[in-house]
Design an enzyme around this catalytic site. Sequence first.
Site, PDB file in Angstrom:
ATOM      1  N   SER A  44       2.529  -5.138   1.118  1.00  0.00           N
ATOM      2  CA  SER A  44       1.814  -4.588  -0.030  1.00  0.00           C
ATOM      3  C   SER A  44       2.602  -4.868  -1.316  1.00  0.00           C
ATOM      4  O   SER A  44       2.899  -6.003  -1.637  1.00  0.00           O
ATOM      5  CB  SER A  44       1.559  -3.093   0.174  1.00  0.00           C
ATOM      6  N   ASP A 221      -4.252  -5.057   3.467  1.00  0.00           N
ATOM      7  CA  ASP A 221      -2.896  -4.584   3.236  1.00  0.00           C
ATOM      8  C   ASP A 221      -2.156  -4.448   4.565  1.00  0.00           C
ATOM      9  O   ASP A 221      -2.652  -3.829   5.504  1.00  0.00           O
ATOM     10  CB  ASP A 221      -2.971  -3.223   2.531  1.00  0.00           C
TER      11      ASP A 221
END
Length: 454
Positions: A44, A221
């Site tokens: 991320s 993610d």
Amino acid sequence: MHEIAECERRLQDEEGPVSGSERQEFDEDELLPCHYFDYMYGTSTGGLISVMLARLRMTVPQCLDIYRQVGNDLFGHRRNVLPLATKFHHKPLEKAVQTIVKEFCKHHEACDGKDWHPWNVDEKESEASLSSNTTPGRTERICQSICLTATHSGQIDEAYLLRTYDHRYNPSVAPIWCTPYNEGADRLSIWEVTRATSAAPFYFKMLEADFGSRGKIGFKDGGIRENNPSYAAYSEHASLKGDDHEPALLLSVGTGRPDTSNDGFASVWPGPFGKVPLMKKWSEKFAVFKNVLIKYTEGEDRHKMMSAIARGEHRWYKRLNVDKGLEELKLDNWEPGVWTNPRTGVAQKVPGGTTLTRMENATHAYLDREEANKILHEYAPPKVMLQQVAEKLVRHRRLREATKNDDLKRWQTHMGQWLTGSLKGEDSMLRTDQLRGDNANPLQPLIPGADGAL
């Protein structure tokens, strides 16, 4: 990097400069982390950081300045307020990363910002024969960045490593317990990789990339599977080197511990109102949902696993993670307010100022602790850990410089001197001001890389 600069100066005073080195100064604002680490893994927001520091070979001040701007571009303008809808538009992130690549590209004189994430991609070769600077049995000394993401395939989200190097699992080397992440380096642009690893559900739209015969793959993610990528890094290292080779160093940097005091079933609403039977029932259900979000954003489970594997944090595994002050900080928190620039000392109201100040204050308080936190089972205060990490990295750096003539091309590659093909032949050594690598500026100190630091 401050501790590294301090250690570089101390060892130079105590042991003298490395033989043949003309370097005298070590400016922490000019030192490159990619000269000290061999691999940088990120999930991320950490994926974006790893790309900037490793793939684009930026300094920490450059990274921080741009990160503050990107934070404002992304979170300063909410796209949607509807429940369960994607909150932010992905185009500003794509544009921001392309601008960063264009400015800090080491490969091209006139970069369009759409460079490949793998170091080398032969445009004429097929997808199956994608090549990179890493070949079986030999690893060039270019710091590699690996973004951990998750692929959307039916009902299963699988962890996925987007590498700057090509890696095919070798059964004779990779131990049976090694997690078999995707093989090879997928042909994606840098901006696509950062989009993929940052596509947090409800925050950014999933990235879909066309892989020809494999069809389209959706990327989310990586925090869905591996919010803390330390075990993924360890597993990858084992698959490359075998499990009889421990990393010289694996440094894990967290984003703050969440509040787990009300772990799933405690009342969300304190006081007598939360004790009303009907409200208590719904309060506990909401707390369970809240706990799911906590588990999604925390990385302590992987930390505990790595501590067990490494038999603590006193050898090759270290973790730095703020323990207080960021518990309730939302993923997209970006509040305006007063922020003091650490380099100029000027305080002014800026977008995200309150958020930045809160993060920095919590981090300084964490690093200034004089004692280990027994509740968190830390073996040493964070400041001591930092100094230990710095010394190990610097000693590896000095050893690499002292033995550079053993493999000159490897040394030059790690120093960024091969990025534009400026050097020709195994034995060529050009002045750094003739190159467009990391040290094109002759006033910038030439800092080599550590050997084997992860």
